[in-house]
Motif scaffolding. Structure first.
Motif, PDB file in Angstrom:
ATOM      1  N   UNK A 393       0.826  -1.210   0.000  1.00 45.28           N
ATOM      2  CA  UNK A 393       0.000   0.000   0.000  1.00 45.28           C
ATOM      3  C   UNK A 393       0.859   1.258   0.000  1.00 45.28           C
ATOM      4  N   UNK A 394       1.884   1.292   0.850  1.00 42.69           N
ATOM      5  CA  UNK A 394       2.694   2.515   0.912  1.00 42.69           C
ATOM      6  C   UNK A 394       3.493   2.737  -0.362  1.00 42.69           C
ATOM      7  N   UNK A 395       4.160   1.693  -0.851  1.00 43.51           N
ATOM      8  CA  UNK A 395       4.955   1.883  -2.068  1.00 43.51           C
ATOM      9  C   UNK A 395       4.069   2.249  -3.258  1.00 43.51           C
ATOM     10  N   UNK A 396       2.855   1.710  -3.288  1.00 46.49           N
ATOM     11  CA  UNK A 396       1.937   2.049  -4.378  1.00 46.49           C
ATOM     12  C   UNK A 396       1.482   3.498  -4.278  1.00 46.49           C
ATOM     13  N   UNK A 519      12.209   2.048 -11.229  1.00 48.03           N
ATOM     14  CA  UNK A 519      13.172   0.958 -11.369  1.00 48.03           C
ATOM     15  C   UNK A 519      13.473   0.311 -10.026  1.00 48.03           C
ATOM     16  N   UNK A 520      13.489   1.103  -8.973  1.00 52.12           N
ATOM     17  CA  UNK A 520      13.828   0.587  -7.655  1.00 52.12           C
ATOM     18  C   UNK A 520      12.662  -0.148  -7.004  1.00 52.12           C
ATOM     19  N   UNK A 521      11.516   0.525  -6.906  1.00 53.27           N
ATOM     20  CA  UNK A 521      10.402  -0.035  -6.146  1.00 53.27           C
ATOM     21  C   UNK A 521       9.679  -1.157  -6.886  1.00 53.27           C
ATOM     22  N   UNK A 522       9.713  -1.143  -8.222  1.00 56.64           N
ATOM     23  CA  UNK A 522       9.083  -2.235  -8.957  1.00 56.64           C
ATOM     24  C   UNK A 522       9.967  -3.477  -9.027  1.00 56.64           C
ATOM     25  N   UNK A 523      11.172  -3.385  -8.499  1.00 57.75           N
ATOM     26  CA  UNK A 523      11.985  -4.581  -8.241  1.00 57.75           C
ATOM     27  C   UNK A 523      11.806  -5.002  -6.779  1.00 57.75           C
ATOM     28  N   UNK A 524      11.692  -4.019  -5.899  1.00 63.20           N
ATOM     29  CA  UNK A 524      11.525  -4.297  -4.467  1.00 63.20           C
ATOM     30  C   UNK A 524      10.250  -5.108  -4.189  1.00 63.20           C
ATOM     31  N   UNK A 525       9.149  -4.745  -4.826  1.00 62.23           N
ATOM     32  CA  UNK A 525       7.880  -5.413  -4.535  1.00 62.23           C
ATOM     33  C   UNK A 525       7.886  -6.904  -4.912  1.00 62.23           C
ATOM     34  N   UNK A 526       8.300  -7.279  -6.148  1.00 64.82           N
ATOM     35  CA  UNK A 526       8.333  -8.722  -6.454  1.00 64.82           C
ATOM     36  C   UNK A 526       9.309  -9.500  -5.587  1.00 64.82           C
ATOM     37  N   UNK A 584      12.023   4.709   6.567  1.00 60.96           N
ATOM     38  CA  UNK A 584      11.623   3.730   7.566  1.00 60.96           C
ATOM     39  C   UNK A 584      11.398   2.360   6.953  1.00 60.96           C
ATOM     40  N   UNK A 585      10.890   2.341   5.728  1.00 63.74           N
ATOM     41  CA  UNK A 585      10.671   1.070   5.050  1.00 63.74           C
ATOM     42  C   UNK A 585      11.996   0.382   4.757  1.00 63.74           C
ATOM     43  N   UNK A 586      13.014   1.159   4.419  1.00 62.33           N
ATOM     44  CA  UNK A 586      14.329   0.561   4.187  1.00 62.33           C
ATOM     45  C   UNK A 586      14.884  -0.052   5.464  1.00 62.33           C
ATOM     46  N   UNK A 587      14.657   0.629   6.588  1.00 62.83           N
ATOM     47  CA  UNK A 587      15.209   0.144   7.856  1.00 62.83           C
ATOM     48  C   UNK A 587      14.394  -0.997   8.454  1.00 62.83           C
TER      49      UNK A 587
END
Length: 606
Positions: A393-396, A519-526, A584-587
């Motif tokens: 939800x947050x990344x979206x 490029x970053x978050x659409x790799x993070x989610x999968x 915060x999500x990274x940590x």
């Protein structure tokens, strides 16, 4: 190797219509010899079955009368229970596949290798299933029909074609913006109603992947039978939109063109990852993304002068011509890349060649075990359920705000360069070239960064499973600062007493931020949800595109009432605040994933 034309949509149709006489596949050519492993396995199984029968002499044996064996030169081997195997897809299986594909933003291709296994020392290419079915796979590690074995030139051409398809569809959103004044005059509607033509197109390709993208993962359909028919409908609806006699027809066609164009946007990455192994997919995915970035950027440039000189309908006619030519080129030259479809078709040809009805592709078995109800749940319900996961939800939302700011520039550019700096309708699209230039430099910089994927240290970490999803957020944090700087700078330099090149320079800073965030978050989610990657990406597309569809509807009013400076500052402040939870999500993202029933928690042995 089958040529691109032969394995294209048109080539496949001609092959099937001519019963293999036109563009014959290897199994349809005179003198084709069934691979020895397939023939020997079939014979050995038949012999074993025969010896177990009470009266073998009384039974008539048919050619290739095996009770069934699993034959697959490339897929893992072991004796399996067929019914259990069809449902045996575990998170660990998919994580193993994912660890070999760190660079891709599409992780939906986990097929037969998760349903069988073999001993590391096992050299045999066959084993026996309980129902004695012969599983047809590739003819070896170097099988030229396997998309992963295609030449670099062929892979590059396919990547280019997918990028061309993506560019053609994505340009369809912004190419409409120069038509807005003409729509207002022609149909006597206000600005908000006229702008709805932009928003509905974006909303269409937000909703479309929920229904159309799952089709490309059905082995009987594959990628091309999703792309080409949907693009034909896309072209037809664009023609109707260009001839629309009233406002309602125009708006309806704008939504449906976005809907049927959506497979290019949601499935393009999957087609590319069909061809590349592991981290090697990162380069072509980044290049393919250029089409997605340049489409909206160059759309107003393409449509601006035609709307000024030929009328408001001509930008959509140009889109029709562009998409029509693209569809013809793809139908003739884009080969099928989906392994499940290719092996299913091979199994059909082998059954016809040998007369052995037991020959089956693993994808056929998987497809037979998938009911319509489960497909509906996968494509509709699961993305909605998983969208409320905190990480998703947050990344979206974060990407949605970035995406919306990008589309709001279409509104602010009209005010700044047409009303303030007196650009005419054709010239008003030229400031978008600043975004195109920054996009090129961003791509070059990103490709340079990707070189680190191939150094021994990174590969060693990837092989040990040390790379975790949160490692991907670092570049998103770096990219996030470009967006507020661009918004604040553009907003407060968009004045008549400041030369127009200054706000163009600041606006160009937005694209590096948006591109690198994606490029970053659409790799993070999968990586965070490997087992449910397709659902996660569909949910993300729905949320972010809904934001992009909604913002332009109130953008002009906001900039008019507050001023461009204050309006951009509000957006910049919102985005700046969102950087804190991203950090915060990274940590602590691993903590959220640990409490999720969908996400995967990586460990050193993953």
């Amino acid at each position: 190797m089958t040529s691109a034309v032969a394995s294209s949509w048109v080539g496949t149709l001609l092959n099937q219509a001519s019963n293999g006489k036109i563009f014959p596949r290897p199994e349809q050519r005179p003198g084709f010899v069934v691979p020895s492993s397939l023939a020997s396995a079939s014979s050995s199984t038949a012999a074993a079955s025969s010896s177990a029968r009470p009266s073998p002499t009384t039974e008539k044996k048919k050619p290739f009368d095996s009770e069934t064996t699993t034959i697959c030169e490339q897929c893992p081997k072991k004796t399996i229970d067929n019914d259990a195997a069809l449902d045996d897809v575990t998170g660990t299986d998919i994580e193993a596949a994912l660890s070999q594909a760190q660079g891709t933003n599409t992780v939906a291709r986990v097929v037969s290798e998760s349903k069988t296994e073999s001993s590391p020392s096992e050299k045999s290419t066959s084993s026996t299933t309980t129902d004695e079915t012969i599983i047809v796979g590739w003819y070896g590690d170097d099988d030229p029909e396997n998309p992963r074995n295609w030449s670099p030139r062929k892979k590059a051409s396919v990547t280019f074609l997918i990028g061309l398809l993506t560019f053609g569809v994505y340009s369809g959103s912004a190419i409409y913006t120069p038509s807005i004044p003409g729509v207002m005059e022609e149909f006597d509607v206000g600005l908000t109603k006229a702008t709805l033509g932009l928003s509905l197109f974006v909303l269409g390709y937000a909703v479309g992947p929920m229904f159309l993208s799952p089709l490309s993962e059905i082995p009987a359909i594959g990628r091309n039978w999703t792309y080409i028919p949907s693009m034909i409908i896309f072209v037809i609806f664009n023609i109707v939109a260009s001839l629309a006699p009233n406002y309602s027809t125009l708006m309806a066609m704008r939504f449906w063109t976005g809907f049927f164009g959506s497979p290019a946007l949601a499935t393009g990455g999957a087609s590319i990852s069909d061809m590349y192994d592991g981290v090697g997919v990162a380069f072509p995915i980044a290049i393919w993304a250029v089409g997605a970035v340049c489409g909206p950027v160059l759309g107003p440039v393409i449509g601006g002068f035609s709307a000024m000189n030929l009328g408001w309908r001509w930008p959509m006619w140009l889109l029709t011509i562009l998409s029509g030519v693209t569809t013809i080129v793809l139908a003739l030259f884009l080969p099928e890349t989906f392994e499940g479809y290719l092996l299913l078709q091979r199994a059909k040809r082998l059954r016809k060649h040998t007369g052995n009805a037991q020959l089956r592709a693993q994808s056929e078995l998987d497809q037979a075990a998938t009911s319509f109800a489960s497909l509906t749940k996968e494509s509709l319900l699961r993305p909605l359920i998983i969208s409320i996961e905190p990480v998703v939800f947050f990344t979206s939302i974060y990407l949605g705000v970035a995406y919306a700011c990008f589309y709001l520039f279409f509104e602010s550019f009209v005010i700044v360069f047409t009303e303030t700096h007196r650009f005419n309708l054709g010239e008003s699209g030229l400031p978008f070239l600043g975004l195109a230039v920054s996009g090129v430099f961003t791509l070059l910089g990103y490709l340079w960064y990707l070189k680190s994927y191939f150094n021994p240290r990174f590969l060693a970490k990837a092989q040990r499973g040390i790379i975790i999803p949160e490692d991907r957020i670092g570049i998103a944090l770096f990219a996030s600062f470009f967006v507020p700087v661009s918004l604040f700078g553009f907003g407060w330099t968009s004045r008549e007493d400041i030369h127009w090149i200054v706000p163009i320079i600041f606006s160009a800073l937005l694209l590096p931020g948006v591109f690198l965030l994606f490029q970053s978050l659409l790799v993070y989610l999968p990586m965070s949800y490997p087992k449910y990657a397709a659902s996660v990406l569909a949910a993300n597309a729905l949320i972010r595109s809904s934001f992009a569809a909604a913002f332009p509807l109130f953008g002009h009013g906001m900039f008019t009432k507050l001023g461009v400076g204050v309006g951009c500052s509000v957006l910049g402040a919102i985005f700046t605040v969102l950087i804190v939870p991203l950090w915060g999500l990274q940590r602590y993202g691993h903590v959220l994933r640990r409490h999720s029933k969908y996400a995967h928690v990586y460990s050193a042995t993953s």
